[in-house]
Design an enzyme around this catalytic site. Structure first.
Site, PDB file in Angstrom:
ATOM      1  N   GLY A 163      37.341  35.899  41.301  1.00  0.00           N
ATOM      2  CA  GLY A 163      38.701  35.858  41.855  1.00  0.00           C
ATOM      3  C   GLY A 163      39.058  34.434  42.250  1.00  0.00           C
ATOM      4  O   GLY A 163      39.757  34.183  43.225  1.00  0.00           O
ATOM      5  N   ASP A 207      37.667  34.466  36.880  1.00  0.00           N
ATOM      6  CA  ASP A 207      38.783  35.350  37.241  1.00  0.00           C
ATOM      7  C   ASP A 207      39.034  36.251  36.031  1.00  0.00           C
ATOM      8  O   ASP A 207      38.506  36.026  34.947  1.00  0.00           O
ATOM      9  CB  ASP A 207      40.046  34.514  37.587  1.00  0.00           C
ATOM     10  CG  ASP A 207      40.966  35.274  38.552  1.00  0.00           C
ATOM     11  OD1 ASP A 207      41.123  34.834  39.695  1.00  0.00           O
ATOM     12  OD2 ASP A 207      41.482  36.343  38.144  1.00  0.00           O
ATOM     13  N   ARG A 226      41.611  36.464  34.411  1.00  0.00           N
ATOM     14  CA  ARG A 226      42.367  35.731  33.381  1.00  0.00           C
ATOM     15  C   ARG A 226      42.249  34.249  33.704  1.00  0.00           C
ATOM     16  O   ARG A 226      41.911  33.873  34.828  1.00  0.00           O
ATOM     17  CB  ARG A 226      43.845  36.153  33.393  1.00  0.00           C
ATOM     18  CG  ARG A 226      44.549  35.766  34.705  1.00  0.00           C
ATOM     19  CD  ARG A 226      45.781  36.578  34.993  1.00  0.00           C
ATOM     20  NE  ARG A 226      46.199  36.343  36.373  1.00  0.00           N
ATOM     21  CZ  ARG A 226      45.527  36.778  37.433  1.00  0.00           C
ATOM     22  NH1 ARG A 226      44.412  37.464  37.284  1.00  0.00           N
ATOM     23  NH2 ARG A 226      45.924  36.533  38.671  1.00  0.00           N
ATOM     24  N   TYR A 276      44.825  49.114  51.483  1.00  0.00           N
ATOM     25  CA  TYR A 276      44.054  47.864  51.571  1.00  0.00           C
ATOM     26  C   TYR A 276      43.119  47.898  52.788  1.00  0.00           C
ATOM     27  O   TYR A 276      41.925  47.636  52.676  1.00  0.00           O
ATOM     28  CB  TYR A 276      45.049  46.714  51.699  1.00  0.00           C
ATOM     29  CG  TYR A 276      44.473  45.350  51.931  1.00  0.00           C
ATOM     30  CD1 TYR A 276      44.643  44.710  53.156  1.00  0.00           C
ATOM     31  CD2 TYR A 276      43.799  44.672  50.932  1.00  0.00           C
ATOM     32  CE1 TYR A 276      44.143  43.440  53.371  1.00  0.00           C
ATOM     33  CE2 TYR A 276      43.306  43.394  51.137  1.00  0.00           C
ATOM     34  CZ  TYR A 276      43.485  42.786  52.363  1.00  0.00           C
ATOM     35  OH  TYR A 276      42.988  41.511  52.579  1.00  0.00           O
ATOM     36  N   LYS A 293      39.028  47.888  53.019  1.00  0.00           N
ATOM     37  CA  LYS A 293      38.292  46.843  53.747  1.00  0.00           C
ATOM     38  C   LYS A 293      37.372  47.467  54.807  1.00  0.00           C
ATOM     39  O   LYS A 293      36.241  47.020  55.008  1.00  0.00           O
ATOM     40  CB  LYS A 293      39.264  45.853  54.391  1.00  0.00           C
ATOM     41  CG  LYS A 293      39.961  44.937  53.387  1.00  0.00           C
ATOM     42  CD  LYS A 293      38.965  44.115  52.563  1.00  0.00           C
ATOM     43  CE  LYS A 293      39.630  43.193  51.578  1.00  0.00           C
ATOM     44  NZ  LYS A 293      38.645  42.464  50.752  1.00  0.00           N
ATOM     45  N   ASN A 331      35.920  40.284  34.478  1.00  0.00           N
ATOM     46  CA  ASN A 331      36.612  41.398  35.130  1.00  0.00           C
ATOM     47  C   ASN A 331      35.674  41.903  36.217  1.00  0.00           C
ATOM     48  O   ASN A 331      34.581  42.404  35.914  1.00  0.00           O
ATOM     49  CB  ASN A 331      36.889  42.508  34.094  1.00  0.00           C
ATOM     50  CG  ASN A 331      37.548  43.727  34.757  1.00  0.00           C
ATOM     51  OD1 ASN A 331      37.478  43.889  35.989  1.00  0.00           O
ATOM     52  ND2 ASN A 331      38.175  44.555  33.957  1.00  0.00           N
ATOM     53  N   GLY A 368      42.806  33.169  42.866  1.00  0.00           N
ATOM     54  CA  GLY A 368      43.639  33.770  43.925  1.00  0.00           C
ATOM     55  C   GLY A 368      43.940  32.780  45.040  1.00  0.00           C
ATOM     56  O   GLY A 368      43.531  31.613  44.985  1.00  0.00           O
ATOM     57  N   GLN A 369      44.623  33.268  46.098  1.00  0.00           N
ATOM     58  CA  GLN A 369      45.055  32.382  47.190  1.00  0.00           C
ATOM     59  C   GLN A 369      43.850  31.714  47.857  1.00  0.00           C
ATOM     60  O   GLN A 369      43.831  30.497  48.045  1.00  0.00           O
ATOM     61  CB  GLN A 369      45.832  33.182  48.249  1.00  0.00           C
ATOM     62  CG  GLN A 369      46.337  32.287  49.390  1.00  0.00           C
ATOM     63  CD  GLN A 369      46.844  33.031  50.605  1.00  0.00           C
ATOM     64  OE1 GLN A 369      46.557  34.220  50.807  1.00  0.00           O
ATOM     65  NE2 GLN A 369      47.598  32.342  51.446  1.00  0.00           N
TER      66      GLN A 369
HETATM   67  C1  VAH Z   1      47.812  40.708  53.425  1.00  0.00           C
HETATM   68  N1  VAH Z   1      47.243  38.341  53.546  1.00  0.00           N
HETATM   69  O1  VAH Z   1      48.875  40.430  53.930  1.00  0.00           O
HETATM   70  C2  VAH Z   1      46.674  39.675  53.530  1.00  0.00           C
HETATM   71  C3  VAH Z   1      45.885  39.874  54.786  1.00  0.00           C
HETATM   72  C4  VAH Z   1      45.935  40.366  57.236  1.00  0.00           C
HETATM   73  C5  VAH Z   1      46.737  40.175  56.001  1.00  0.00           C
HETATM   74  O2  VAH Z   1      44.897  40.803  54.629  1.00  0.00           O
HETATM   75  O3  VAH Z   1      47.625  41.736  52.861  1.00  0.00           O
END
Ligand code: VAH
Length: 309
Positions: A6, A32, A34, A140, A144, A50, A9-10
């Site tokens: 990854g 990554d 791609r 998300y 986590k 991947n 990514g950011q």
């Molecule tokens: C998001 N930047 O906004 C991430 C982060 C706490 C936020 O996990 O999903």
């Protein structure tokens, strides 16, 4: 050798640059799903991987003699709400692949990012403790929280050296705003410089824990360089630097761009933000491995504008 999954990514983009500056370009394999920005790809070893393909990950690890893996591939909060099944698959199964490679002694150390998104509406919102009620209400956040449980399990049962940080919202200039709810705090700088105004998708009272990317990258390097015995928490460490509302970041921007204006049109991301804490207690990270932040809102704003204008 280090593998970053990854890398485009950011966080991955900054982390690749930082780790290459510390360990040498050829010690850090970026990967990554791609090919990212051409300069970035051309500047050192890059593999298309991947994160969901166990064989691809294993092949790259064996080909390069990788010892440490930073698994940065995931769907963030807003995007994950639109693709729950894929978000669960990517966020969780990529972690299992890397944990199982460590369990099989094919790699030595893992960094895996968690998030303040593991906290939910029933979590105390002020100075949220390291140990507290955690009922995440986003796809998300659920991924986590589950990931943290598995990291701790693999450490306790199989001795896997996996280390993790609950990142707050992260602000950086090197990649455009992504699918995060806190990404309003990235987009606001782009729009302030381009248009002199910004329409914020969160309301003016939304206070969220935030951190400048330079601090987040340093924390990542420091937790991975710390002696194993000092990493007492193997789920994930709370980490903090600052917290602010859209009004406060707009005020900080106005000090550099006096004519800047902001207005508010909250959307579906308001509900996500309202489920998260407003400030975080990171005393465990400060005690166990000496964490301390550098950037406050003013310093971050000056640095963001200096890089984006
Ligand atoms: C998001 N930047 O906004 C991430 C982060 C706490 C936020 O996990 O999903």
């Amino acid at each position: 050798k280090i593998l970053i999954i990854g890398a485009c990514g950011q966080i991955g983009t900054e982390l690749t640059k930082k780790l290459r500056s510390i360990y040498g370009v050829n010690q850090v394999i970026a990967s990554d799903v791609r090919k990212g920005d051409p300069d970035f790809v051309a500047s050192g070893p890059f593999e298309v991987v991947n994160a969901l393909d166990f064989n691809q990950v294993e092949e790259v690890i064996e080909k390069h003699g990788v010892e440490d893996v930073y698994l940065m591939a995931a769907l963030l909060s807003a995007t994950a709400e639109k693709n729950p099944a894929f978000a669960w698959d990517l966020n969780m199964n990529s972690l299992f692949h890397v944990l199982n490679l460590a369990k099989a002694d094919k790699i030595k150390k893992i960094f895996w990012p968690s998030s303040i998104a593991v906290f939910g509406p029933t979590t105390p919102k002020q100075n949220t403790p390291q140990y507290t009620v955690m009922e995440p209400s986003t796809v998300y956040g659920i991924s986590k929280q589950s990931g943290e449980r598995w990291c701790e399990y693999y450490h306790n049962i199989y001795g896997v050296d996996v280390r993790s940080i609950r990142y707050p919202g992260l602000i950086s200039w090197s990649t455009p705003p992504g699918g995060g709810t806190t990404d309003y705090a990235v987009d606001i700088y782009y729009k302030a410089l381009a248009d002199g105004k910004y329409t914020c998708f969160l309301n003016e009272e939304t206070r969220l824990p935030m951190m400048y990317m330079d601090d987040a990258i340093r924390a990542t390097v420091e937790i991975m360089q710390a002696p194993a015995e000092s990493i007492k928490i193997r789920s994930s460490y709370n980490l903090s630097a600052m917290d602010f509302t859209p009004v406060e970041i707009a005020e900080a921007i106005k000090k550099e761009i006096p004519d800047f204006t902001i207005d508010y049109e909250p959307d579906f991301r308001q509900k996500i933000a309202d489920s998260w804490p407003q400030s975080i207690d990171d005393s465990s990270a400060r005690q166990d491995w000496g964490w301390k932040h550098d950037f406050d809102l003013q310093a971050m704003t000056a640095d963001m504008i200096a890089h984006l204008k």
